[in-house]
Design a protein around this motif. Sequence first.
Motif, PDB file in Angstrom:
ATOM      1  N   LYS A 156      37.957  33.496   3.857  1.00 16.73           N
ATOM      2  CA  LYS A 156      37.861  34.727   3.060  1.00 16.73           C
ATOM      3  C   LYS A 156      38.123  35.948   3.934  1.00 16.73           C
ATOM      4  N   TYR A 157      37.834  35.860   5.228  1.00 16.85           N
ATOM      5  CA  TYR A 157      38.091  36.979   6.127  1.00 16.85           C
ATOM      6  C   TYR A 157      39.590  37.199   6.308  1.00 16.85           C
ATOM      7  N   ALA A 158      40.366  36.146   6.151  1.00 20.17           N
ATOM      8  CA  ALA A 158      41.819  36.258   6.249  1.00 20.17           C
ATOM      9  C   ALA A 158      42.439  36.708   4.933  1.00 20.17           C
ATOM     10  N   LEU A 159      41.890  36.243   3.819  1.00 24.34           N
ATOM     11  CA  LEU A 159      42.503  36.495   2.513  1.00 24.34           C
ATOM     12  C   LEU A 159      42.126  37.846   1.917  1.00 24.34           C
ATOM     13  N   TYR A 160      40.916  38.297   2.146  1.00 23.04           N
ATOM     14  CA  TYR A 160      40.436  39.506   1.482  1.00 23.04           C
ATOM     15  C   TYR A 160      41.266  40.748   1.825  1.00 23.04           C
ATOM     16  N   PRO A 161      41.615  40.988   3.105  1.00 27.33           N
ATOM     17  CA  PRO A 161      42.435  42.179   3.395  1.00 27.33           C
ATOM     18  C   PRO A 161      43.740  42.209   2.623  1.00 27.33           C
ATOM     19  N   ALA A 162      44.369  41.059   2.433  1.00 30.52           N
ATOM     20  CA  ALA A 162      45.612  41.026   1.656  1.00 30.52           C
ATOM     21  C   ALA A 162      45.351  41.386   0.202  1.00 30.52           C
ATOM     22  N   MET A 163      44.203  40.998  -0.314  1.00 29.31           N
ATOM     23  CA  MET A 163      43.892  41.244  -1.717  1.00 29.31           C
ATOM     24  C   MET A 163      43.642  42.711  -2.018  1.00 29.31           C
TER      25      MET A 163
END
Length: 267
Positions: A156-163
């Motif tokens: 989630k730490y990798a995906l959230y910034p993109a979201m």
Amino acid sequence: MNTADTLIELTKFERKLRRIVRDYFRLKTAGARVLAFPSGKGGVGKTTVTMNLASALALRKKNVIVVDANLALPNVHTFIEEVPEKTLTEYLTGNAGVDEIKSRMRVRNTGFDVIPARSLVDVERGIEIEKMRDLILALKPDYEYILIDSSPGLSKYALYPAMISDTTFIVSAELKPAYIDAIKVESVLSRLGVSLEGYIINMVTKSGIKYFYNKNIFGIIPYDGKLKSMFSSGKTIFHSWLSFLYPSRNAFLHLADRIIAEYPPMV
């Protein structure tokens, strides 16, 4: 984390993340264009691309800030001379304000702001990755471009910034293992509704593109031994007064020009 575990985690967080993203877009204000740079795995040059692109944008007279959201193995701090006592990590734990976590990166006669991070392994209190949204909204009025150097992988730490970004580019290298992992990231981000603008492929040799030939490639950074040595010393290619001799320099300037033309700040 394997793919099965990732899908289970996504099932748990998907509804919450989607709600947060909807809130973000309702609160979206004019200001900086937010660019996220995730990757499938480490070692593909994601931080190299982010910092050199930020330098190129600054040299094009754009007001830029880089946020190091690689909370596992942050690297951006190695580029700046004065690392603030508090970083993004402290902000996400609620122990720092926005003005306490900024530093400055000098490039030629210009520069850009930087928010470094501290590794999660050095933090006792858990972080709230959702506070990234508040940080971005606080920064948007003061900049033209916010570049987020994301964590690699599928956490989630990798995906959230993109979201919570306006524009997302997956950074990879022209290597089969990197390609396989990058495709996994593309699949998951697409499932989460992230609009991917394409790939930035790093370390491309004279033999050209082999694995990503059927993908939307936004930018290509040629293999450049000088770029690697500059990274090792905490510098970008633009810190070399002989940078005009090196192929990566023009590639980053071209990438910056394309971003300025196609993704201007929000108005």
